[in-house]
Write an enzyme that holds these catalytic residues in place. Structure first.
Site, short mmCIF file in Angstrom:
data_model
loop_
_atom_site.label_atom_id
_atom_site.label_comp_id
_atom_site.label_asym_id
_atom_site.label_seq_id
_atom_site.Cartn_x
_atom_site.Cartn_y
_atom_site.Cartn_z
N HIS A 150 15.71 -9.91 2.10
CA HIS A 150 17.34 -9.85 1.67
C HIS A 150 18.31 -10.53 2.96
O HIS A 150 17.54 -10.92 3.96
CB HIS A 150 17.70 -8.41 1.37
N HIS A 172 17.46 -9.30 6.44
CA HIS A 172 16.25 -10.22 7.14
C HIS A 172 16.68 -11.53 7.66
O HIS A 172 16.37 -12.07 8.55
CB HIS A 172 14.89 -10.07 6.33
P1 AMP Z 1 11.33 -4.41 6.95
O1 AMP Z 1 10.76 -5.76 6.19
O2 AMP Z 1 11.92 -3.56 6.11
O3 AMP Z 1 10.10 -3.99 7.68
O4 AMP Z 1 12.47 -5.09 8.22
C1 AMP Z 1 12.11 -6.24 8.85
C2 AMP Z 1 13.00 -6.37 10.02
O5 AMP Z 1 14.58 -6.42 9.30
C3 AMP Z 1 13.05 -5.09 10.79
O6 AMP Z 1 13.51 -5.41 12.30
C4 AMP Z 1 14.35 -4.44 10.21
O7 AMP Z 1 14.93 -3.46 10.99
C5 AMP Z 1 15.30 -5.61 9.67
N1 AMP Z 1 15.97 -5.08 8.79
C6 AMP Z 1 15.76 -4.62 7.49
N2 AMP Z 1 16.87 -4.07 6.85
C7 AMP Z 1 17.90 -4.81 7.59
C8 AMP Z 1 19.58 -4.72 7.33
N3 AMP Z 1 20.04 -4.21 6.45
N4 AMP Z 1 20.21 -5.31 8.43
C9 AMP Z 1 19.59 -5.76 9.50
N5 AMP Z 1 18.26 -5.73 9.69
C10 AMP Z 1 17.42 -5.31 8.62
#
Ligand code: AMP
Length: 277
Positions: A33, A36
């Site tokens: 999203h 990311h």
């Molecule tokens: P995930 O795929 O949920 O493991 O997230 C991958 C990376 O994207 C991690 O460093 C998360 O902290 C970051 N991330 C997820 N959601 C958000 C968001 N809403 N805003 C900024 N970074 C995000």
């Protein structure tokens, strides 16, 4: 370019390094999203080469049902990443990352213990292990992480210091929907009714933070936030904590930089969020 094996990834990364190029890595679990993408865009600006990894890491799931239900959509992810664009998508299989005989775990105490570490036993060991591996695989100079997962960001910062990992960890702002809900891959699991109530999490902790800055007692402000969330229909407030932003130890010292962190369940979906106080 989608790469599946460490050998292929390394071959490309070595060429980049040989050409004197810097490499930024954006570790994700896919179902991408705007949150990311904001990380990937930042990496695009700051690094010569950008690798986004897509790997749903089984070792960081303490709940098998959560792992099974975790959204996966590689085709859509590829399209989104082409808008940045990134130089490489590294999307390995579980066997590629954890081949037969794998026995090493990066295990952390301290900042990894409270809150998410307490509610999800083994979670941060899984994160620390895979992040260490992804840094090693990609030969990254910089790693990009979201503040959305504040405790995870502190864990990774501590990890690279403790293990002398030559990667600069960059923390990026949380990207939110228009109504304040922090973007998350798990948001697609919300029912329509759950989605309508979900922004109350951010609203409630924001109000508590405002009250605390205005001089209200920490405990009272937090209790009110929990009440607001329960009244809005959250079935469980796991924690709302005011902590030292870096060590994540409890902190009543308003001269230190503090962070309010929360986790709560709405319609069977676990949401987390955090804000500066
Ligand atoms: P995930 O795929 O949920 O493991 O997230 C991958 C990376 O994207 C991690 O460093 C998360 O902290 C970051 N991330 C997820 N959601 C958000 C968001 N809403 N805003 C900024 N970074 C995000």
């Amino acid at each position: 370019m989608i790469i599946r094996t460490v050998a292929d990834l390394r071959a490309v990364a070595r060429d980049w390094k040989a050409a004197g190029e810097s490499i930024g890595v954006v570790p994700t679990m896919g179902a991408l999203h705007d949150g990311h993408l904001s990380l990937a865009r930042r990496a695009r600006v700051e690094c010569d080469r950008v690798v986004t990894t897509i790997f749903v890491n089984p070792k960081q799931f303490n709940n098998p049902e959560d792992l099974k239900q975790y959204p996966r959509n590689e085709t859509a992810d590829e399209v989104l990443l082409s808008t940045v664009p990134v130089d490489m998508i590294f999307a390995p299989s579980v066997d590629e990352v954890y081949p037969d005989g794998f026995i090493t775990t990066v295990s952390m105490t301290g900042v990894a213990q409270p809150m998410e570490g307490h509610m999800r036993p083994g979670h941060f060991d899984g994160v620390a292990t895979v992040v260490t591996k992804l840094f090693g695989m990609t030969l990254a100079d910089r790693g990009y992480f979201g503040q959305k997962d504040w405790q995870q960001l502190q864990v990774v910062l501590r990890l690279v210091r403790d293990l002398n990992v030559p990667v600069e960890v960059v923390g990026c702002e949380t990207i939110r929907e228009a109504d304040g809900l922090a973007m998350s891959s798990r948001n697609v699991r919300l029912t329509v009714a759950g989605r309508a109530k979900a922004p109350v999490l951010y609203a409630a902790i924001s109000e508590a933070a405002r009250d605390i800055r205005a001089g209200h007692a920490d405990r009272m402000a937090i209790r009110e936030a929990a009440e607001t969330m329960r009244a809005a229909g959250f079935e469980r407030v796991e924690y709302i904590e005011l902590r030292d932003a870096e060590t994540l130890m409890p902190s009543d010292d308003s001269r230190r930089t503090r962070r309010m962190l929360a986790a709560a369940w709405i319609d069977g979906v676990r949401l987390i969020d955090n804000i500066p106080v």
